[in-house]
Design a protein around this motif. Structure first.
Motif, PDB file in Angstrom:
ATOM      1  N   VAL A 190     -13.085  53.800  22.189  1.00  0.00           N
ATOM      2  CA  VAL A 190     -11.765  54.412  22.282  1.00  0.00           C
ATOM      3  C   VAL A 190     -11.096  53.931  23.569  1.00  0.00           C
ATOM      4  O   VAL A 190     -11.729  53.842  24.613  1.00  0.00           O
ATOM      5  CB  VAL A 190     -11.881  55.951  22.262  1.00  0.00           C
ATOM      6  CG1 VAL A 190     -10.528  56.604  22.477  1.00  0.00           C
ATOM      7  CG2 VAL A 190     -12.506  56.425  20.963  1.00  0.00           C
ATOM      8  N   GLY A 191      -9.834  53.608  23.492  1.00  0.00           N
ATOM      9  CA  GLY A 191      -9.101  53.146  24.668  1.00  0.00           C
ATOM     10  C   GLY A 191      -9.020  51.639  24.773  1.00  0.00           C
ATOM     11  O   GLY A 191      -8.184  51.113  25.496  1.00  0.00           O
ATOM     12  N   ASP A 192      -9.915  50.907  24.070  1.00  0.00           N
ATOM     13  CA  ASP A 192      -9.822  49.451  24.044  1.00  0.00           C
ATOM     14  C   ASP A 192      -8.695  49.052  23.083  1.00  0.00           C
ATOM     15  O   ASP A 192      -8.340  49.820  22.174  1.00  0.00           O
ATOM     16  CB  ASP A 192     -11.146  48.832  23.599  1.00  0.00           C
ATOM     17  CG  ASP A 192     -12.222  48.913  24.667  1.00  0.00           C
ATOM     18  OD1 ASP A 192     -11.883  49.179  25.841  1.00  0.00           O
ATOM     19  OD2 ASP A 192     -13.414  48.726  24.323  1.00  0.00           O
ATOM     20  N   PRO A 193      -8.144  47.843  23.245  1.00  0.00           N
ATOM     21  CA  PRO A 193      -7.005  47.454  22.413  1.00  0.00           C
ATOM     22  C   PRO A 193      -7.369  47.217  20.958  1.00  0.00           C
ATOM     23  O   PRO A 193      -8.467  46.736  20.656  1.00  0.00           O
ATOM     24  CB  PRO A 193      -6.508  46.159  23.065  1.00  0.00           C
ATOM     25  CG  PRO A 193      -7.653  45.629  23.841  1.00  0.00           C
ATOM     26  CD  PRO A 193      -8.481  46.810  24.233  1.00  0.00           C
ATOM     27  N   TRP A 194      -6.432  47.561  20.086  1.00  0.00           N
ATOM     28  CA  TRP A 194      -6.508  47.190  18.689  1.00  0.00           C
ATOM     29  C   TRP A 194      -6.067  45.724  18.648  1.00  0.00           C
ATOM     30  O   TRP A 194      -5.001  45.388  19.165  1.00  0.00           O
ATOM     31  CB  TRP A 194      -5.545  48.004  17.837  1.00  0.00           C
ATOM     32  CG  TRP A 194      -5.859  49.450  17.658  1.00  0.00           C
ATOM     33  CD1 TRP A 194      -6.571  50.269  18.479  1.00  0.00           C
ATOM     34  CD2 TRP A 194      -5.412  50.261  16.579  1.00  0.00           C
ATOM     35  NE1 TRP A 194      -6.600  51.542  17.971  1.00  0.00           N
ATOM     36  CE2 TRP A 194      -5.882  51.564  16.793  1.00  0.00           C
ATOM     37  CE3 TRP A 194      -4.650  50.020  15.449  1.00  0.00           C
ATOM     38  CZ2 TRP A 194      -5.638  52.614  15.920  1.00  0.00           C
ATOM     39  CZ3 TRP A 194      -4.400  51.068  14.576  1.00  0.00           C
ATOM     40  CH2 TRP A 194      -4.896  52.350  14.805  1.00  0.00           C
ATOM     41  N   LEU A 195      -6.838  44.846  18.030  1.00  0.00           N
ATOM     42  CA  LEU A 195      -6.470  43.441  17.929  1.00  0.00           C
ATOM     43  C   LEU A 195      -5.755  43.193  16.607  1.00  0.00           C
ATOM     44  O   LEU A 195      -6.308  43.471  15.535  1.00  0.00           O
ATOM     45  CB  LEU A 195      -7.705  42.543  18.026  1.00  0.00           C
ATOM     46  CG  LEU A 195      -8.424  42.537  19.364  1.00  0.00           C
ATOM     47  CD1 LEU A 195      -9.675  41.681  19.294  1.00  0.00           C
ATOM     48  CD2 LEU A 195      -7.506  42.044  20.466  1.00  0.00           C
ATOM     49  N   GLN A 196      -4.542  42.683  16.686  1.00  0.00           N
ATOM     50  CA  GLN A 196      -3.809  42.383  15.469  1.00  0.00           C
ATOM     51  C   GLN A 196      -4.411  41.137  14.829  1.00  0.00           C
ATOM     52  O   GLN A 196      -4.662  40.135  15.502  1.00  0.00           O
ATOM     53  CB  GLN A 196      -2.321  42.153  15.739  1.00  0.00           C
ATOM     54  CG  GLN A 196      -1.532  41.996  14.466  1.00  0.00           C
ATOM     55  CD  GLN A 196      -0.033  41.916  14.717  1.00  0.00           C
ATOM     56  OE1 GLN A 196       0.429  42.000  15.843  1.00  0.00           O
ATOM     57  NE2 GLN A 196       0.717  41.760  13.650  1.00  0.00           N
ATOM     58  N   VAL A 197      -4.662  41.219  13.529  1.00  0.00           N
ATOM     59  CA  VAL A 197      -5.202  40.096  12.776  1.00  0.00           C
ATOM     60  C   VAL A 197      -4.013  39.330  12.228  1.00  0.00           C
ATOM     61  O   VAL A 197      -3.307  39.815  11.345  1.00  0.00           O
ATOM     62  CB  VAL A 197      -6.133  40.566  11.637  1.00  0.00           C
ATOM     63  CG1 VAL A 197      -6.754  39.362  10.935  1.00  0.00           C
ATOM     64  CG2 VAL A 197      -7.214  41.502  12.165  1.00  0.00           C
ATOM     65  N   THR A 198      -3.782  38.150  12.783  1.00  0.00           N
ATOM     66  CA  THR A 198      -2.626  37.342  12.377  1.00  0.00           C
ATOM     67  C   THR A 198      -3.079  36.278  11.391  1.00  0.00           C
ATOM     68  O   THR A 198      -4.239  36.243  10.976  1.00  0.00           O
ATOM     69  CB  THR A 198      -1.966  36.698  13.614  1.00  0.00           C
ATOM     70  OG1 THR A 198      -2.929  35.869  14.263  1.00  0.00           O
ATOM     71  CG2 THR A 198      -1.464  37.757  14.582  1.00  0.00           C
ATOM     72  N   THR A 199      -2.163  35.406  11.043  1.00  0.00           N
ATOM     73  CA  THR A 199      -2.496  34.327  10.133  1.00  0.00           C
ATOM     74  C   THR A 199      -2.048  33.015  10.734  1.00  0.00           C
ATOM     75  O   THR A 199      -1.062  32.958  11.461  1.00  0.00           O
ATOM     76  CB  THR A 199      -1.864  34.545   8.744  1.00  0.00           C
ATOM     77  OG1 THR A 199      -2.226  33.447   7.911  1.00  0.00           O
ATOM     78  CG2 THR A 199      -0.378  34.669   8.806  1.00  0.00           C
ATOM     79  N   SER A 200      -2.800  31.972  10.450  1.00  0.00           N
ATOM     80  CA  SER A 200      -2.464  30.662  10.977  1.00  0.00           C
ATOM     81  C   SER A 200      -1.575  29.878  10.029  1.00  0.00           C
ATOM     82  O   SER A 200      -1.273  28.729  10.276  1.00  0.00           O
ATOM     83  CB  SER A 200      -3.756  29.878  11.255  1.00  0.00           C
ATOM     84  OG  SER A 200      -4.514  29.763  10.072  1.00  0.00           O
TER      85      SER A 200
END
Length: 180
Positions: A75-85
């Motif tokens: 908890v408190g760590d960043p949510w990483l957005q899953v992008t596309t290449s």
């Protein structure tokens, strides 16, 4: 003799139905059914959140967006957005495009072999951008989540053209990917 004839007739009928009866296709993939808001998807020890929202613009061209996050362990760590290449169409977020009464582009997610995929169906042909309901083929682009906890991406997995013609991308995906 009469019993033998009945058994033979039953075997012949069974064989005829096995060849001529319409096959009931099982869904090709395990669809991730998404509601509006936050949806949780588990892949082994990884936890993803797919946020489904709507962009309302007061016309018939409102559309859904799908933003995917890889959840942290603490908890408190960043949510990483899953992008596309993928440089065209998908961008950083997945989205449907609606023109008139049909989605000219539609997105769905599915799990296969404990891997998360997204499929984007995009209408092709001369009437692809035309208003109104005209059947055309759709191009499918399938992207797969790379399961990398440092740089989470969806990477191109395959591309194909639909076997049938459809008015709406949701129907193309539903029929050709999920057997509905």
């Amino acid at each position: 003799m009469k019993v033998l004839r009945n058994v033979a007739a039953a075997a012949l009928a069974t064989a005829w139905f096995a060849v001529h009866a319409p096959a009931v296709a099982a869904p090709a993939h395990n669809e991730v059914k998404l509601t509006y808001g936050v949806n949780e998807v588990k892949l082994g020890k990884m936890s993803l959140r797919i946020v489904r929202g709507m962009v309302a613009n007061g016309t018939a061209s409102s559309f859904d967006t799908f933003t995917v996050y890889l959840m942290p362990d603490s908890v408190g760590d960043p949510w990483l957005q899953v992008t596309t290449s993928t440089p065209k169409g998908l961008g950083y977020n997945f989205r449907n495009y609606e023109s008139g009464d049909a989605n000219t582009q539609a997105v769905a997610f599915y799990i296969e072999g404990n891997h998360l995929f997204a499929v984007q169906a995009t209408k092709v042909g001369p009437s692809a951008d035309a208003q109104g309901a005209r059947k055309t083929p759709f191009d499918f682009e399938v992207v797969r989540f790379n399961e990398n906890e440092d740089i989470p991406l969806f990477k191109s997995d395959s591309k194909q053209r639909s076997k049938g013609q459809y008015v709406d991308g949701r129907d193309a995906i539903g029929h050709e990917f999920f057997g509905r």
